[in-house]
Design a protein around this motif. Sequence first.
Motif, mmCIF file in Angstrom:
data_model
loop_
_atom_site.group_PDB
_atom_site.id
_atom_site.type_symbol
_atom_site.label_atom_id
_atom_site.label_comp_id
_atom_site.label_asym_id
_atom_site.label_seq_id
_atom_site.Cartn_x
_atom_site.Cartn_y
_atom_site.Cartn_z
ATOM 1 N N MET A 181 0.852 -1.182 0.000
ATOM 2 C CA MET A 181 0.000 0.000 0.000
ATOM 3 C C MET A 181 0.888 1.232 0.000
ATOM 4 N N SER A 182 0.424 2.274 -0.642
ATOM 5 C CA SER A 182 1.123 3.554 -0.632
ATOM 6 C C SER A 182 0.562 4.423 0.492
ATOM 7 N N TYR A 183 1.214 5.542 0.753
ATOM 8 C CA TYR A 183 0.707 6.480 1.751
ATOM 9 C C TYR A 183 -0.734 6.873 1.441
ATOM 10 N N VAL A 184 -0.995 7.228 0.203
ATOM 11 C CA VAL A 184 -2.328 7.699 -0.178
ATOM 12 C C VAL A 184 -3.356 6.584 -0.057
ATOM 13 N N GLU A 185 -2.976 5.353 -0.382
ATOM 14 C CA GLU A 185 -3.892 4.222 -0.238
ATOM 15 C C GLU A 185 -4.192 3.943 1.223
ATOM 16 N N ILE A 186 -3.181 4.032 2.074
ATOM 17 C CA ILE A 186 -3.397 3.866 3.511
ATOM 18 C C ILE A 186 -4.322 4.954 4.034
ATOM 19 N N ALA A 187 -4.082 6.195 3.605
ATOM 20 C CA ALA A 187 -4.899 7.326 4.050
ATOM 21 C C ALA A 187 -6.358 7.144 3.656
ATOM 22 N N ARG A 188 -6.599 6.584 2.486
ATOM 23 C CA ARG A 188 -7.973 6.361 2.033
ATOM 24 C C ARG A 188 -8.697 5.383 2.970
ATOM 25 N N VAL A 189 -7.998 4.338 3.383
ATOM 26 C CA VAL A 189 -8.583 3.383 4.327
ATOM 27 C C VAL A 189 -8.896 4.061 5.653
ATOM 28 N N LEU A 190 -7.973 4.885 6.127
ATOM 29 C CA LEU A 190 -8.151 5.534 7.420
ATOM 30 C C LEU A 190 -9.329 6.516 7.399
ATOM 31 N N ARG A 191 -9.497 7.246 6.325
ATOM 32 C CA ARG A 191 -10.630 8.180 6.240
ATOM 33 C C ARG A 191 -11.951 7.426 6.196
ATOM 34 N N GLU A 192 -11.964 6.271 5.545
ATOM 35 C CA GLU A 192 -13.182 5.455 5.503
ATOM 36 C C GLU A 192 -13.530 4.913 6.884
ATOM 37 N N ARG A 193 -12.503 4.576 7.676
ATOM 38 C CA ARG A 193 -12.731 3.957 8.987
ATOM 39 C C ARG A 193 -12.929 4.989 10.104
ATOM 40 N N PHE A 194 -12.198 6.118 10.015
ATOM 41 C CA PHE A 194 -12.143 7.040 11.137
ATOM 42 C C PHE A 194 -12.755 8.413 10.868
ATOM 43 N N GLY A 195 -13.106 8.682 9.640
ATOM 44 C CA GLY A 195 -13.767 9.948 9.332
ATOM 45 C C GLY A 195 -12.936 11.162 9.712
ATOM 46 N N VAL A 196 -13.504 12.051 10.524
ATOM 47 C CA VAL A 196 -12.866 13.325 10.846
ATOM 48 C C VAL A 196 -11.551 13.140 11.601
ATOM 49 N N LYS A 197 -11.390 12.025 12.319
ATOM 50 C CA LYS A 197 -10.146 11.787 13.047
ATOM 51 C C LYS A 197 -8.961 11.611 12.098
ATOM 52 N N ALA A 198 -9.249 11.258 10.857
ATOM 53 C CA ALA A 198 -8.195 11.056 9.867
ATOM 54 C C ALA A 198 -8.191 12.165 8.823
ATOM 55 N N ILE A 199 -8.734 13.319 9.182
ATOM 56 C CA ILE A 199 -8.904 14.399 8.210
ATOM 57 C C ILE A 199 -7.568 14.941 7.695
ATOM 58 N N LEU A 200 -6.518 14.813 8.496
ATOM 59 C CA LEU A 200 -5.214 15.360 8.095
ATOM 60 C C LEU A 200 -4.335 14.347 7.369
ATOM 61 N N THR A 201 -4.895 13.224 6.989
ATOM 62 C CA THR A 201 -4.126 12.251 6.212
ATOM 63 C C THR A 201 -4.013 12.718 4.763
ATOM 64 N N PRO A 202 -2.949 12.303 4.064
ATOM 65 C CA PRO A 202 -2.716 12.824 2.695
ATOM 66 C C PRO A 202 -3.785 12.371 1.703
ATOM 67 N N ARG A 203 -4.119 13.276 0.801
ATOM 68 C CA ARG A 203 -5.129 13.002 -0.222
ATOM 69 C C ARG A 203 -4.524 12.895 -1.617
ATOM 70 N N PHE A 204 -3.346 13.421 -1.767
ATOM 71 C CA PHE A 204 -2.737 13.462 -3.092
ATOM 72 C C PHE A 204 -1.291 12.977 -3.020
ATOM 73 N N THR A 205 -0.741 12.661 -4.181
ATOM 74 C CA THR A 205 0.663 12.288 -4.299
ATOM 75 C C THR A 205 1.466 13.515 -4.707
ATOM 76 N N ALA A 206 2.496 13.820 -3.926
ATOM 77 C CA ALA A 206 3.334 14.978 -4.223
ATOM 78 C C ALA A 206 4.264 14.672 -5.391
ATOM 79 N N PRO A 207 4.562 15.653 -6.229
ATOM 80 C CA PRO A 207 5.486 15.443 -7.350
ATOM 81 C C PRO A 207 6.860 14.998 -6.859
ATOM 82 N N LYS A 208 7.434 14.034 -7.531
ATOM 83 C CA LYS A 208 8.739 13.524 -7.130
ATOM 84 C C LYS A 208 9.798 14.613 -7.158
ATOM 85 N N ALA A 209 9.724 15.513 -8.127
ATOM 86 C CA ALA A 209 10.710 16.591 -8.227
ATOM 87 C C ALA A 209 10.682 17.477 -6.981
#
Length: 350
Positions: A263-291
């Motif tokens: 799992m990637s960071y963003v995939e993990i964050a998606r699971v956490l938002r589904e399970r925890f709602g507002v408690k996981a609001i600060l988890t990443p939503r996007f992938t930052a550019p590698k550069a």
Amino acid sequence: MPEFKSDSPVMVTGANGYVASWLVKGLLEAGNTVHATVRDPDNSDKVGHLTALANQTKGQLVLFKADLLDSDAYDAPMSGCELVFHTASPFVIRGVKNNEKDLLEPARLGTKNVLDAVNRTESVKRVVLTSSVAAIYGDSADLADSGKTAFDESDWNHSSSSHHQAYSYSKTIAEKLAWEINDAQDRWTLVAINPGLVLGPSLGKTRSESMRIFRDMFNGSLFPAAPDLTFGLVDVRDVAKAHLLAAFKPNASGRHVTVAGTMSYVEIARVLRERFGVKAILTPRFTAPKALIWLMSPLVGIDRSFVSKNVGYKPAFDNRYIRQDLGLEFSNLNDCVADHFQQIIESRNK
């Protein structure tokens, strides 16, 4: 084919560690007498959860003081043991000041000291070594370079060194040394467990490095975008179970990729938002550019070489052998990630 006496004690090094605590729990619940080595048997903050487990189960716990760098520390706790679990090894990725002193020397000498004691202890029939997928690969880019579709037990980490991915290098040299010592004799067998990034609840107060890594998911350090990093993950309870199977299955042999999935960071964050709602609001939503990650990495203490060889690459793992050899069935990763995050929330509220 070794057969083990049910009434013989078993030894666990680093017994108060993240994985080892779950291993000790399983052994005590099965009624085993556990010779547990720790740095300070009198430190209740470090070992209190182990003594509590012993009081709640039918097994017996005997604590021994031992240091990885002490060549004579393991003879006494190993006396009479047929099974030895060597789990103790430094797991530090961030803030390491001296790679040789803090990582390489404890991993190498610790393995040598424990296995030298095994060679001196006639009762020992099997050693289960806690290694890592870090001994199988160093950078995610290694998979593309290998021409394979997934890492398996035949792979060794050839890309790490004392200066690049030093933790991975420490696991590699420690496991290679273990196999060399094992190959030089024929009395005891060696079985290696090679877990990915271990997640799930901790039994003790000591927090694992994975707890620290994923605390960034909670505090907003990776919001709104995270590096495109993909992890091979496994539940800590499955890793403990793998150790038990490796110890007590007579025909168990070799190395074992212990990864349930990736799992990637963003995939993990998606699971956490589904399970925890507002408690996981600060988890990443996007992938930052590698550069951008490459440009900013020195500011947060990350080598650009790590970014170049890991960000944007997708490692994959073939776990067929551990399922065939040990019969291990992996737990659901979404549940594991949620359990891990729940403990981080609880620790922040205390």
